[in-house]
Design an enzyme around this catalytic site. Structure first.
Site, PDB file in Angstrom:
ATOM      1  N   TYR A 510       0.825  -1.211   0.000  1.00  0.00           N
ATOM      2  CA  TYR A 510       0.000   0.000   0.000  1.00  0.00           C
ATOM      3  C   TYR A 510       0.859   1.261   0.000  1.00  0.00           C
ATOM      4  O   TYR A 510       0.441   2.311  -0.488  1.00  0.00           O
ATOM      5  CB  TYR A 510      -0.927  -0.012   1.216  1.00  0.00           C
ATOM      6  CG  TYR A 510      -1.914   1.124   1.236  1.00  0.00           C
ATOM      7  CD1 TYR A 510      -2.791   1.327   0.175  1.00  0.00           C
ATOM      8  CD2 TYR A 510      -1.973   2.007   2.312  1.00  0.00           C
ATOM      9  CE1 TYR A 510      -3.701   2.369   0.184  1.00  0.00           C
ATOM     10  CE2 TYR A 510      -2.881   3.054   2.335  1.00  0.00           C
ATOM     11  CZ  TYR A 510      -3.740   3.236   1.271  1.00  0.00           C
ATOM     12  OH  TYR A 510      -4.638   4.266   1.277  1.00  0.00           O
ATOM     13  N   ARG A 545      -6.067  -1.277  -0.326  1.00  0.00           N
ATOM     14  CA  ARG A 545      -7.244  -1.046   0.513  1.00  0.00           C
ATOM     15  C   ARG A 545      -8.522  -1.622  -0.078  1.00  0.00           C
ATOM     16  O   ARG A 545      -9.599  -1.426   0.473  1.00  0.00           O
ATOM     17  CB  ARG A 545      -7.414   0.461   0.747  1.00  0.00           C
ATOM     18  CG  ARG A 545      -6.370   1.011   1.712  1.00  0.00           C
ATOM     19  CD  ARG A 545      -6.549   0.392   3.106  1.00  0.00           C
ATOM     20  NE  ARG A 545      -5.425   0.669   3.979  1.00  0.00           N
ATOM     21  CZ  ARG A 545      -4.373  -0.134   4.113  1.00  0.00           C
ATOM     22  NH1 ARG A 545      -4.288  -1.252   3.411  1.00  0.00           N
ATOM     23  NH2 ARG A 545      -3.416   0.173   4.945  1.00  0.00           N
ATOM     24  N   TYR A 626       0.547  -2.438   9.716  1.00  0.00           N
ATOM     25  CA  TYR A 626      -0.764  -2.220  10.316  1.00  0.00           C
ATOM     26  C   TYR A 626      -1.087  -3.237  11.400  1.00  0.00           C
ATOM     27  O   TYR A 626      -1.938  -3.001  12.237  1.00  0.00           O
ATOM     28  CB  TYR A 626      -1.844  -2.239   9.229  1.00  0.00           C
ATOM     29  CG  TYR A 626      -1.927  -0.938   8.478  1.00  0.00           C
ATOM     30  CD1 TYR A 626      -2.451   0.192   9.078  1.00  0.00           C
ATOM     31  CD2 TYR A 626      -1.471  -0.836   7.170  1.00  0.00           C
ATOM     32  CE1 TYR A 626      -2.528   1.399   8.408  1.00  0.00           C
ATOM     33  CE2 TYR A 626      -1.541   0.366   6.482  1.00  0.00           C
ATOM     34  CZ  TYR A 626      -2.067   1.478   7.108  1.00  0.00           C
ATOM     35  OH  TYR A 626      -2.129   2.670   6.437  1.00  0.00           O
TER      36      TYR A 626
END
Length: 664
Positions: A510, A545, A626
């Site tokens: 990402y 995402r 994350y």
């Protein structure tokens, strides 16, 4: 005993610790347990059909249930065949097709537009749905155009306007001639075109056909609805004008949105489907109340009423449509906010959050019971608004806000599924086969993509929605500490390694999308390829995402889809890779998923970049991903860290490679 052997396996005893006899017992016990579970599920499924048959209130409900079941099976088979690289176009085309929810609003507007709440909600539903139609198909075409290679023949999909015009023209002639059954068969053709719209995305070669069929399906479905309703000229003008305005707005949005903003655009479009479903459900109920404006004897067969109002089946569908639509709407708006950066990307962790969710779900069920008990009274209306709209709306917002950024791909696909089932409820409410079929397709699509995303993280859907982080393979205990010193590398050295390699695999994450480094990355690939280096990309299913986002971003930069591979396609070939270049990836390349059973990401499928002869990890810093975990790959002997902004570093790397080849 087999039970003891199975228990030993459940305790995660390493296979090497089992004797051959114990291993055989474990395999036998596991197979028996699996077959037993399948037998129980099959028994329950078949028995449920008998129960539904006994409880079915009328033939119309039975017919709709049959349509839904068959459409769900078709959707399941079709969506599984869609290429992983086309998952983003799949979600975009389902957004567009879900705009068929406009049919519900059109039905309720058949008697004209006035100042009533039912009329206003119906117009809102048509407008919101039309935004989805216009924007969804434009975005899908944009993405498919990005996948076009320079060697591909010119696009000639405009020729599909011929069968679309022929079909719609033939239908209008037949309807004008008074052939009553032509409406139902036109709906069938529209439904099949929507099925083909999803099925066409099975490959790059048929993807444009799929988008064209989706457009034919939606447009013919809307025209068929108008032909069946045969509204007065003034009413027809209002309907067409509302759809034209919504469609124009959607197309304008679809043309202007950046590729990196596609996830939030998809979330925004999902919210419109939910809004349309809720508006249609409430409008249908208001119109059916005494003095609501819908005459029982002119309601057509698509909205079957008695003198006292809708029957129980329609009341159930109204409430479910409102509730599912509300959850979809606010959940999607919250997802949009998190993706856009206006809301905190971290998961909201309020004390007792799961108890709050259960309480709100219980309140929704209580409202359901109150609505069914007396739907025509003020209490029934209050139950529909409070329990069927407001409470699910809060639940959708809170549940989505509690999910972290790493799980966004699952959230997006789950909301996609919700929007489909909201359409199904609308189909049952209006006894409309087209809505039921399209809703089942979209519901199946979102559910399957959610399953694929969860499997790619080795997590259950309930864990994503209600839990923190941790996979189904994580065992109790403290995760291994990452020890050792990382090694850094300069741009000059990294360029030397890349130009000296025979095979390079680039793993984007990402971070590449955020930094918009795809263009510089694509130029690096072109330079290396032109000088005999074999360069391919390896993409993790949950990178980005939304499903397939990185495939689209690379395609936008001119990377041919022939050079892009899924994780499963390359994970056994890392030993033959000279250099693995990881750009903005973290958790999806972590060896802890393989080596540490106590890690929260244990068992998660990852790209085994550490097995390459040399690994370069390009990141802004050594910070965690994350999942909040240190990555053991960063300190391995064959790993070198190239720290800095992805775009700036890729630009520098590309310039150095150019210089290297110029002086060679």
């Amino acid at each position: 005993t087999p039970a003891a052997a199975a228990a030993k396996a459940e305790a995660k005893v390493p296979p090497a610790a089992l004797s051959e006899e114990e291993r055989a017992r474990v395999e036998a016990a596991t197979e028996y347990a699996l077959t037993q579970r399948r037998a129980v599920v099959t028994t329950a499924a078949l028995s449920s059909f008998v129960a539904m048959g006994a409880a079915s209130p009328n033939p119309a409900f039975s017919a709709m249930a049959t349509t839904f079941s068959l459409a769900g099976i078709v959707g399941y088979q079709v969506v599984w065949g869609v290429s992983a690289s086309l998952h983003s176009p799949l979600m975009s085309v389902t957004n567009a097709v879900s705009g068929i929810s406009a049919v519900g609003g059109l039905v309720l507007l058949q008697h004209g537009v006035d100042l009533s709440a039912a009329s206003a909600l119906s117009v809102l539903a048509v407008f919101a749905s039309s935004v989805n139609i216009g924007g969804g198909f434009v975005v899908t075409k944009r993405m498919l155009d990005m996948f076009r290679r320079r060697t591909d023949p010119p696009d000639s999909t405009h020729l599909y306007a011929v069968p679309a015009a022929a079909f719609i023209g033939a239908y209008l002639v037949a309807a004008k001639a008074g052939y009553g059954e032509v409406h139902q068969f036109a709906y069938l053709a529209s439904s099949l075109c929507c099925v083909g719209g999803l099925g066409g995305l099975a490959s790059q070669k048929t993807s444009r056909l799929g988008n064209a069929l989706g457009m034919i399906g939606v447009s013919s479905g809307v025209v068929t609805t108008l032909g069946m309703l045969a509204p007065e000229v003034g009413v027809l003008a209002t309907m067409v004008g509302t759809m034209a305005a919504g469609g124009a707005l959607g197309m304008a949005i679809g043309r202007r949105v950046e590729v990196t903003e596609l996830p939030q655009l998809v979330a925004a479009f999902h919210s419109l489907v939910g809004l349309a479903a809720t508006a249609t459900a409430v409008a249908s109920h208001l119109a059916a109340l005494p003095g609501g404006g819908l005459e029982p004897d002119t309601a057509l067969q698509v909205l079957q009423h008695g003198a006292a109002g809708p029957d129980a089946v329609h009341n159930v569908a109204i409430y479910l449509g409102a509730a599912i639509g509300s959850v979809t709407c606010t959940g999607s708006v919250t997802a949009f906010g998190k993706l856009q950066g206006t809301l905190d990307s971290k998961g909201l962790n309020l004390p007792g959050k799961n108890a709050m969710n259960v309480s709100m779900a219980a309140a929704t069920v209580i409202g359901f019971a109150a609505f069914l008990n007396d739907p025509t009274s003020g209490v029934g209306l209050a139950a529909l608004i409070g329990g069927g709209c407001l409470m699910p709306a809060v639940l959708g917002a809170h549940t989505t806000a509690s999910i972290g950024a790493a799980d966004t791909p699952v959230v997006i696909t789950l909301l996609n599924s919700y929007s489909g089932f909201a359409l199904v409820a609308e189909g049952f409410m209006l006894q409309n086969d087209l809505l039921t079929i399209v809703g089942a397709l979209i519901g199946s699509s979102g559910a399957i993509l959610s399953y694929i995303m969860c499997r790619a993280m080795n997590r259950s859907l309930s864990n994503v929605i209600f839990g923190g982080y941790g996979t189904s393979s994580t065992v109790k205990g403290e995760a291994k500490a990452v020890t050792g010193q990382h090694t850094t590398v300069t741009v000059d050295t990294a360029a030397e390694w890349l130009t000296s390699a025979k095979k390079v695999v680039i793993v984007p994450g990402y971070g590449l999308a955020v930094a918009q480094a795809q263009y510089a990355c694509a130029e690096i690939v072109r330079q290396l390829t032109a000088h005999g280096v074999k360069v391919i990309f390896g993409i993790h299913p949950v990178a980005g995402r939304m499903p397939g986002q990185l495939n689209v971003i690379l395609a936008e930069a001119g990377v041919s889809y022939d050079q892009v591979f899924e994780m499963e396609e390359i994970n056994d070939d890392w030993k033959d890779v000279d250099v693995a270049l990881c750009i903005g990836a973290n958790d999806t390349i972590s060896s802890a998923a393989v080596d540490d059973p106590t890690s929260p990401i244990a068992g998660m499928p990852v790209l085994h970049v550490w097995d390459a002869k040399q690994t370069i990890v390009m990141k802004r810093s050594l910070g965690v991903g994350y999942a909040g975990l240190d990555n053991p790959v960063f300190v391995k002997e064959n790993t070198a860290m190239l720290l800095g902004d992805a775009k700036t570093t890729c630009d520098q790397l590309q310039a150095k490679i150019t210089e290297t080849y110029q002086h060679s």
